[in-house]
Design a protein around this motif. Structure first.
Motif, PDB file in Angstrom:
ATOM      1  N   ALA A 118       0.829  -1.203   0.000  1.00 29.74           N
ATOM      2  CA  ALA A 118       0.000   0.000   0.000  1.00 29.74           C
ATOM      3  C   ALA A 118       0.866   1.256   0.000  1.00 29.74           C
ATOM      4  O   ALA A 118       0.548   2.234  -0.683  1.00 29.74           O
ATOM      5  CB  ALA A 118      -0.949  -0.008   1.202  1.00 29.74           C
ATOM      6  N   LEU A 119       1.966   1.234   0.738  1.00 29.11           N
ATOM      7  CA  LEU A 119       2.901   2.373   0.716  1.00 29.11           C
ATOM      8  C   LEU A 119       3.434   2.596  -0.702  1.00 29.11           C
ATOM      9  O   LEU A 119       3.522   3.742  -1.158  1.00 29.11           O
ATOM     10  CB  LEU A 119       4.079   2.138   1.657  1.00 29.11           C
ATOM     11  N   ALA A 120       3.794   1.516  -1.381  1.00 26.12           N
ATOM     12  CA  ALA A 120       4.313   1.636  -2.749  1.00 26.12           C
ATOM     13  C   ALA A 120       3.247   2.217  -3.679  1.00 26.12           C
ATOM     14  O   ALA A 120       3.554   3.059  -4.536  1.00 26.12           O
ATOM     15  CB  ALA A 120       4.776   0.272  -3.257  1.00 26.12           C
ATOM     16  N   GLN A 121       2.017   1.799  -3.499  1.00 25.12           N
ATOM     17  CA  GLN A 121       0.933   2.328  -4.320  1.00 25.12           C
ATOM     18  C   GLN A 121       0.739   3.825  -4.042  1.00 25.12           C
ATOM     19  O   GLN A 121       0.571   4.626  -4.961  1.00 25.12           O
ATOM     20  CB  GLN A 121      -0.344   1.563  -4.003  1.00 25.12           C
ATOM     21  N   ALA A 122       0.788   4.196  -2.776  1.00 21.18           N
ATOM     22  CA  ALA A 122       0.667   5.607  -2.401  1.00 21.18           C
ATOM     23  C   ALA A 122       1.796   6.421  -3.019  1.00 21.18           C
ATOM     24  O   ALA A 122       1.580   7.530  -3.521  1.00 21.18           O
ATOM     25  CB  ALA A 122       0.674   5.754  -0.882  1.00 21.18           C
ATOM     26  N   GLU A 123       2.985   5.870  -2.985  1.00 23.62           N
ATOM     27  CA  GLU A 123       4.139   6.576  -3.540  1.00 23.62           C
ATOM     28  C   GLU A 123       3.994   6.827  -5.038  1.00 23.62           C
ATOM     29  O   GLU A 123       4.404   7.873  -5.537  1.00 23.62           O
ATOM     30  CB  GLU A 123       5.428   5.796  -3.257  1.00 23.62           C
ATOM     31  N   ALA A 124       3.408   5.877  -5.746  1.00 20.08           N
ATOM     32  CA  ALA A 124       3.195   6.067  -7.185  1.00 20.08           C
ATOM     33  C   ALA A 124       2.258   7.253  -7.432  1.00 20.08           C
ATOM     34  O   ALA A 124       2.516   8.088  -8.301  1.00 20.08           O
ATOM     35  CB  ALA A 124       2.637   4.790  -7.810  1.00 20.08           C
ATOM     36  N   HIS A 125       1.192   7.325  -6.661  1.00 25.18           N
ATOM     37  CA  HIS A 125       0.269   8.462  -6.794  1.00 25.18           C
ATOM     38  C   HIS A 125       0.948   9.766  -6.377  1.00 25.18           C
ATOM     39  O   HIS A 125       0.805  10.801  -7.034  1.00 25.18           O
ATOM     40  CB  HIS A 125      -0.977   8.253  -5.941  1.00 25.18           C
ATOM     41  N   ASN A 126       1.665   9.706  -5.283  1.00 20.83           N
ATOM     42  CA  ASN A 126       2.350  10.889  -4.761  1.00 20.83           C
ATOM     43  C   ASN A 126       3.364  11.418  -5.772  1.00 20.83           C
ATOM     44  O   ASN A 126       3.472  12.629  -5.997  1.00 20.83           O
ATOM     45  CB  ASN A 126       3.025  10.544  -3.433  1.00 20.83           C
ATOM     46  N   LYS A 127       4.079  10.513  -6.404  1.00 22.60           N
ATOM     47  CA  LYS A 127       5.060  10.900  -7.422  1.00 22.60           C
ATOM     48  C   LYS A 127       4.360  11.601  -8.585  1.00 22.60           C
ATOM     49  O   LYS A 127       4.846  12.616  -9.097  1.00 22.60           O
ATOM     50  CB  LYS A 127       5.806   9.655  -7.909  1.00 22.60           C
ATOM     51  N   TRP A 128       3.220  11.077  -9.001  1.00 21.59           N
ATOM     52  CA  TRP A 128       2.463  11.690 -10.093  1.00 21.59           C
ATOM     53  C   TRP A 128       2.055  13.114  -9.711  1.00 21.59           C
ATOM     54  O   TRP A 128       2.143  14.030 -10.525  1.00 21.59           O
ATOM     55  CB  TRP A 128       1.223  10.853 -10.423  1.00 21.59           C
ATOM     56  N   VAL A 129       1.618  13.293  -8.471  1.00 26.91           N
ATOM     57  CA  VAL A 129       1.219  14.629  -8.016  1.00 26.91           C
ATOM     58  C   VAL A 129       2.395  15.582  -8.102  1.00 26.91           C
ATOM     59  O   VAL A 129       2.286  16.683  -8.641  1.00 26.91           O
ATOM     60  CB  VAL A 129       0.659  14.584  -6.573  1.00 26.91           C
ATOM     61  N   VAL A 130       3.544  15.166  -7.574  1.00 23.59           N
ATOM     62  CA  VAL A 130       4.725  16.031  -7.580  1.00 23.59           C
ATOM     63  C   VAL A 130       5.136  16.380  -9.010  1.00 23.59           C
ATOM     64  O   VAL A 130       5.460  17.532  -9.311  1.00 23.59           O
ATOM     65  CB  VAL A 130       5.888  15.376  -6.801  1.00 23.59           C
ATOM     66  N   GLU A 131       5.095  15.401  -9.898  1.00 21.02           N
ATOM     67  CA  GLU A 131       5.500  15.634 -11.284  1.00 21.02           C
ATOM     68  C   GLU A 131       4.521  16.514 -12.055  1.00 21.02           C
ATOM     69  O   GLU A 131       4.911  17.192 -13.004  1.00 21.02           O
ATOM     70  CB  GLU A 131       5.662  14.294 -12.013  1.00 21.02           C
TER      71      GLU A 131
END
Length: 180
Positions: free
Chosen positions: A122-135
């Motif tokens: 779940a952390l990895a999934q959150a990180e993927a979304h978070n990365k998209w937001v930052v980018e």
């Protein structure tokens, strides 16, 4: 469509009031009404990013109520179901932020249940979304500036929930200067 919107916008805060009053079964029934209205709304207007986001918020409310009721399996399913919503919705910062938060909360709940592998997934999934937001967030925006720290803070929350106090303390010490 306006009736659906009005129904969803009125039942969502009502579910929160009922939840605050610990009338959890009624709150859960009310948020189910909210979700049905938002699902129908996005079916009729699939390009409406705000309505998709509101559907996501209703999942947050529902999962929180389920947790308060001690229905952790149901809460896990609700936190997890946000990912399917995010996959159907038009890409937006709101949706990616919401999907990240849902995944972070799922990670925390799974960690509290002692399910390390599921929490890490779940952390990895959150990180993927978070990365998209930052980018994709505008330069200088709050999202672009604040979201990178989520990648450091939420693993501390998960480590603590797993009972890894020493790891949580070390990670927390490393991230705490960034919170200033």
């Amino acid at each position: 469509m306006q009736a659906l919107r009005a129904q969803a916008l009125s039942t969502s805060p009502l579910s929160a009031v009922l939840s605050d009053e610990m009338r959890l079964a009624e709150a859960l029934a009310m948020i189910d009404t909210t979700q049905r209205a938002w699902r129908e709304f996005v079916r009729l207007d699939p390009g409406n990013a705000i309505s998709w986001n509101n559907l996501g918020v209703s999942h947050l409310i529902k999962a929180s109520i389920q947790e308060a009721m001690g229905r952790t399996d149901d809460a896990v399913a609700t936190w997890r179901s946000m990912q399917a919503i995010a996959a159907q919705a038009p890409p937006s910062l709101m949706m990616a932020n919401g999907a990240a938060f849902h995944a972070y909360r799922l990670a925390q709940l799974q960690a509290q249940r002692g399910m390390r592998r599921e929490a890490e997934a779940a952390l990895a999934q959150a990180e993927a979304h978070n990365k998209w937001v930052v980018e994709n967030a505008p330069t200088g925006s709050w999202e672009r500036l604040s979201r990178p720290i989520f990648s450091d803070v939420w693993p501390v929350v998960v480590a603590e929930a797993l009972g890894d106090r020493r790891v949580a303390l070390e990670m927390g010490r490393a991230v705490s200067p960034q919170l200033d």
